[in-house]
Design a protein around this motif. Structure first.
Motif, PDB file in Angstrom:
ATOM      1  N   GLY A 169      12.156   2.240  -2.743  1.00 43.51           N
ATOM      2  CA  GLY A 169      12.978   1.050  -2.555  1.00 43.51           C
ATOM      3  C   GLY A 169      12.483   0.290  -1.336  1.00 43.51           C
ATOM      4  O   GLY A 169      11.944   0.878  -0.400  1.00 43.51           O
ATOM      5  N   VAL A 170      12.635  -1.032  -1.358  1.00 44.72           N
ATOM      6  CA  VAL A 170      12.174  -1.873  -0.250  1.00 44.72           C
ATOM      7  C   VAL A 170      13.333  -2.751   0.200  1.00 44.72           C
ATOM      8  O   VAL A 170      14.075  -3.290  -0.628  1.00 44.72           O
ATOM      9  CB  VAL A 170      10.977  -2.750  -0.672  1.00 44.72           C
ATOM     10  CG1 VAL A 170      10.564  -3.675   0.461  1.00 44.72           C
ATOM     11  CG2 VAL A 170       9.803  -1.885  -1.087  1.00 44.72           C
ATOM     12  N   SER A 171      13.490  -2.876   1.502  1.00 47.42           N
ATOM     13  CA  SER A 171      14.554  -3.701   2.056  1.00 47.42           C
ATOM     14  C   SER A 171      13.990  -4.536   3.196  1.00 47.42           C
ATOM     15  O   SER A 171      13.032  -4.137   3.856  1.00 47.42           O
ATOM     16  CB  SER A 171      15.699  -2.818   2.553  1.00 47.42           C
ATOM     17  OG  SER A 171      16.793  -3.604   2.931  1.00 47.42           O
ATOM     18  N   GLY A 217       0.815  -1.209   0.000  1.00 47.73           N
ATOM     19  CA  GLY A 217       0.000   0.000   0.000  1.00 47.73           C
ATOM     20  C   GLY A 217       0.852   1.264   0.000  1.00 47.73           C
ATOM     21  O   GLY A 217       0.592   2.207  -0.751  1.00 47.73           O
ATOM     22  N   LEU A 218       1.898   1.274   0.837  1.00 46.52           N
ATOM     23  CA  LEU A 218       2.793   2.428   0.882  1.00 46.52           C
ATOM     24  C   LEU A 218       3.545   2.599  -0.426  1.00 46.52           C
ATOM     25  O   LEU A 218       3.724   3.721  -0.916  1.00 46.52           O
ATOM     26  CB  LEU A 218       3.782   2.263   2.044  1.00 46.52           C
ATOM     27  CG  LEU A 218       3.193   2.412   3.451  1.00 46.52           C
ATOM     28  CD1 LEU A 218       4.161   1.879   4.495  1.00 46.52           C
ATOM     29  CD2 LEU A 218       2.854   3.873   3.733  1.00 46.52           C
ATOM     30  N   SER A 219       3.980   1.484  -1.005  1.00 50.09           N
ATOM     31  CA  SER A 219       4.693   1.541  -2.292  1.00 50.09           C
ATOM     32  C   SER A 219       3.795   2.127  -3.363  1.00 50.09           C
ATOM     33  O   SER A 219       4.214   3.017  -4.131  1.00 50.09           O
ATOM     34  CB  SER A 219       5.165   0.143  -2.703  1.00 50.09           C
ATOM     35  OG  SER A 219       6.018  -0.410  -1.741  1.00 50.09           O
ATOM     36  N   ASP A 269      13.235   2.941  -7.533  1.00 53.63           N
ATOM     37  CA  ASP A 269      12.896   3.293  -8.904  1.00 53.63           C
ATOM     38  C   ASP A 269      11.465   3.810  -8.910  1.00 53.63           C
ATOM     39  O   ASP A 269      10.784   3.806  -7.883  1.00 53.63           O
ATOM     40  CB  ASP A 269      13.052   2.087  -9.829  1.00 53.63           C
ATOM     41  CG  ASP A 269      13.339   2.494 -11.270  1.00 53.63           C
ATOM     42  OD1 ASP A 269      13.209   3.695 -11.592  1.00 53.63           O
ATOM     43  OD2 ASP A 269      13.685   1.610 -12.082  1.00 53.63           O
ATOM     44  N   THR A 270      11.000   4.231 -10.079  1.00 54.72           N
ATOM     45  CA  THR A 270       9.653   4.783 -10.192  1.00 54.72           C
ATOM     46  C   THR A 270       8.824   3.950 -11.164  1.00 54.72           C
ATOM     47  O   THR A 270       9.339   3.087 -11.873  1.00 54.72           O
ATOM     48  CB  THR A 270       9.704   6.232 -10.729  1.00 54.72           C
ATOM     49  OG1 THR A 270      10.362   6.220 -11.999  1.00 54.72           O
ATOM     50  CG2 THR A 270      10.460   7.139  -9.790  1.00 54.72           C
ATOM     51  N   THR A 299       7.852  -5.121  -9.509  1.00 59.16           N
ATOM     52  CA  THR A 299       9.083  -5.690  -8.952  1.00 59.16           C
ATOM     53  C   THR A 299       8.953  -5.880  -7.448  1.00 59.16           C
ATOM     54  O   THR A 299       9.318  -6.932  -6.904  1.00 59.16           O
ATOM     55  CB  THR A 299      10.285  -4.768  -9.254  1.00 59.16           C
ATOM     56  OG1 THR A 299      10.389  -4.582 -10.665  1.00 59.16           O
ATOM     57  CG2 THR A 299      11.577  -5.353  -8.723  1.00 59.16           C
ATOM     58  N   ILE A 300       8.428  -4.857  -6.766  1.00 56.00           N
ATOM     59  CA  ILE A 300       8.225  -4.959  -5.315  1.00 56.00           C
ATOM     60  C   ILE A 300       7.203  -6.046  -4.994  1.00 56.00           C
ATOM     61  O   ILE A 300       7.384  -6.848  -4.074  1.00 56.00           O
ATOM     62  CB  ILE A 300       7.776  -3.599  -4.742  1.00 56.00           C
ATOM     63  CG1 ILE A 300       8.903  -2.577  -4.877  1.00 56.00           C
ATOM     64  CG2 ILE A 300       7.341  -3.717  -3.292  1.00 56.00           C
ATOM     65  CD1 ILE A 300       8.508  -1.152  -4.541  1.00 56.00           C
ATOM     66  N   ASN A 301       6.131  -6.097  -5.785  1.00 61.23           N
ATOM     67  CA  ASN A 301       5.088  -7.096  -5.583  1.00 61.23           C
ATOM     68  C   ASN A 301       5.651  -8.500  -5.715  1.00 61.23           C
ATOM     69  O   ASN A 301       5.384  -9.378  -4.887  1.00 61.23           O
ATOM     70  CB  ASN A 301       3.960  -6.861  -6.592  1.00 61.23           C
ATOM     71  CG  ASN A 301       2.731  -7.696  -6.278  1.00 61.23           C
ATOM     72  OD1 ASN A 301       2.504  -8.052  -5.135  1.00 61.23           O
ATOM     73  ND2 ASN A 301       1.963  -8.010  -7.292  1.00 61.23           N
ATOM     74  N   ASN A 302       6.436  -8.750  -6.761  1.00 58.31           N
ATOM     75  CA  ASN A 302       7.026 -10.072  -6.967  1.00 58.31           C
ATOM     76  C   ASN A 302       7.995 -10.430  -5.851  1.00 58.31           C
ATOM     77  O   ASN A 302       8.073 -11.590  -5.425  1.00 58.31           O
ATOM     78  CB  ASN A 302       7.749 -10.130  -8.323  1.00 58.31           C
ATOM     79  CG  ASN A 302       6.784 -10.124  -9.482  1.00 58.31           C
ATOM     80  OD1 ASN A 302       5.630 -10.511  -9.347  1.00 58.31           O
ATOM     81  ND2 ASN A 302       7.244  -9.677 -10.634  1.00 58.31           N
TER      82      ASN A 302
END
Length: 202
Positions: free
Chosen positions: A78-80, A65-67, A138-139, A146-149
């Motif tokens: 970016g997610v870590s 949701g935040l992404s 990235d945007t 990519t984040i979802n996967n």
């Protein structure tokens, strides 16, 4: 050359010992290109609850949701992933050894973390190097996919780095930016120190 005189940082320029270098310039981020880093805790206690309703599933939904929110506003996201129950230290052979704090008596659903062994406080087990535990900022829609996967393949107890180590791994992408940091975790008093160390590193 090409920068406006208004962007010169006169104090930083005056402090330099070498007078013949060009002046120091203040760099400003373009509006709408704010960098957002989301850190998700993958500790075993995040799986408290049932196999469908648990803290880890809600945390993943929060990250998605935040992404989506920030990507929709042209931010670079970016997610870590980190784990405040583990710390990884390098060995002489180039590998890693992992130490795990005692987890205490907590309920972790077996269908979520059944294949993850939870070692005792004294245990040290070798950890092989894997792919990086973060998604580079990235945007756009492609970044959201990519984040979802990445989150679809994520599991409890995934990362072997605590928050401070995780930020140090991302340091190359943090230098020169003034990112918004978001930490998605379950606060626990005995592990608060690792969160504070991570905040200090930020």
């Amino acid at each position: 050359f090409g920068d406006s005189y208004r962007h010169i940082n006169w104090k930083a320029t005056a402090r330099r010992t070498l007078p013949n270098k060009p002046p120091k310039i203040n760099e400003y981020e373009k509006e709408g290109m704010k960098v957002v880093w989301i850190f998700l805790n993958t500790a075993s206690r995040m799986a408290l609850g049932t196999s469908i309703r648990n803290g880890f599933e809600y945390a993943i939904q929060a990250v998605l949701g935040l992404s989506n929110f920030y990507l929709g506003r042209n931010c670079r996201v970016g997610v870590s992933y980190f784990n405040d129950e583990k710390t990884a230290t390098s060995t002489e052979k180039g590998g890693y050894r992992m130490s795990t704090d005692s987890l205490g008596s907590i309920l972790v659903m077996p269908d979520i973390a059944s294949h993850k062994t939870i070692p005792s406080k004294e245990d040290l087990e070798p950890v092989t190097e894997t792919t990086e535990d973060f998604v580079i900022p990235d945007t756009g829609k492609r970044q959201f996919y990519t984040i979802n996967n990445s989150l679809l393949n994520l599991d409890v107890y995934e990362s072997r780095y605590n928050l401070q180590q995780c930020i140090r791994k991302c340091r190359g992408y943090l230098v020169g930016t003034n990112p918004l940091f978001i930490i998605v975790t379950m606060i626990e008093e005995r592990r608060l120190k690792t969160v504070l160390e991570g905040l200090a590193e930020m």
